[in-house]
Design an enzyme around this catalytic site. Sequence first.
Site, PDB file in Angstrom:
ATOM      1  N   ALA A 128       0.825  -1.206   0.000  1.00 41.73           N
ATOM      2  CA  ALA A 128       0.000   0.000   0.000  1.00 41.73           C
ATOM      3  C   ALA A 128       0.861   1.258   0.000  1.00 41.73           C
ATOM      4  CB  ALA A 128      -0.937  -0.001   1.206  1.00 41.73           C
ATOM      5  N   ALA A 131       2.311   1.697  -3.448  1.00 41.18           N
ATOM      6  CA  ALA A 131       1.271   2.185  -4.358  1.00 41.18           C
ATOM      7  C   ALA A 131       1.002   3.666  -4.129  1.00 41.18           C
ATOM      8  CB  ALA A 131      -0.008   1.382  -4.177  1.00 41.18           C
ATOM      9  N   TYR A 132       1.030   4.079  -2.866  1.00 42.01           N
ATOM     10  CA  TYR A 132       0.806   5.493  -2.524  1.00 42.01           C
ATOM     11  C   TYR A 132       1.920   6.355  -3.102  1.00 42.01           C
ATOM     12  CZ  TYR A 132       0.535   9.667   0.451  1.00 42.01           C
ATOM     13  OH  TYR A 132       0.469  10.951   0.914  1.00 42.01           O
ATOM     14  N   VAL A 133       3.152   5.963  -2.897  1.00 43.16           N
ATOM     15  CA  VAL A 133       4.286   6.725  -3.416  1.00 43.16           C
ATOM     16  C   VAL A 133       4.227   6.798  -4.935  1.00 43.16           C
ATOM     17  CG1 VAL A 133       6.803   6.742  -3.667  1.00 43.16           C
ATOM     18  CG2 VAL A 133       5.774   6.275  -1.433  1.00 43.16           C
ATOM     19  N   LYS A 136       1.336   9.246  -6.013  1.00 43.63           N
ATOM     20  CA  LYS A 136       1.635  10.660  -5.806  1.00 43.63           C
ATOM     21  C   LYS A 136       2.715  11.138  -6.772  1.00 43.63           C
ATOM     22  CE  LYS A 136      -1.194  11.722  -2.468  1.00 43.63           C
ATOM     23  NZ  LYS A 136      -2.366  12.578  -2.779  1.00 43.63           N
TER      24      LYS A 136
END
Length: 219
Positions: A128, A131-133, A136
């Site tokens: 997760a 995926a966030y990095v 963004k």
Amino acid sequence: MTRIAIVGGHGKIARLLIPVLAEAGHQPVALVRNPDHTAELEDLGAEVALLDIEKSGEDDFAKAFDGAGAIVFAAGGGADGNVERKKTVDLGGSLKSIAGAGTAGVRRFVQISAMGVDEPVGDDVEDAWRAYVDAKRDADIALRDSDLDWTIIRPGALTDDAPTGRIQLAERAERSQVPRADVAAVIAAVLDDPRTHGKQWELVSGDTPIADAITAAVR
């Protein structure tokens, strides 16, 4: 008065930003998925419109932006570990917002990103977080590649502490924390400042008043 559309209008930073914009004479337009949030956001000073980031298309975003003078992308897929929502909200929502802004003819676009997302992540990080990095980083790339009058703010670790009004704003900053209220104050400050167009900064707490920090950063 400028109408300012806020994508992710019920987020923690957005709820702090709305009264700041309202007090400055602007009309915040909080774009939200859940109509149950309407009364709360109206009490803060926002006009509320419904927009489901994941289910709506670019044309829906453009319609939501109609009449706006600026857009703030403040949406996030949450901290529940849902990998797919990082793609559909943090990245997909940004991409549709950028496209919708172009269709609606809204040039000013401020995006809340995250500190350090250009840096490689280790092999041991959770899916997760990776995926966030990725989301963004790719959203920032897309905005920088657009022809909009963009500003990207990349805060450090967010806290719910009281605002200090003193920050460090730089292309690269040492990892640290920053109150969400100070992030909201910076967003409000850069929105009307053409010197900040085409700028991307990391943001953490510091010793410099917000207005002075922005002036130093644009030199």
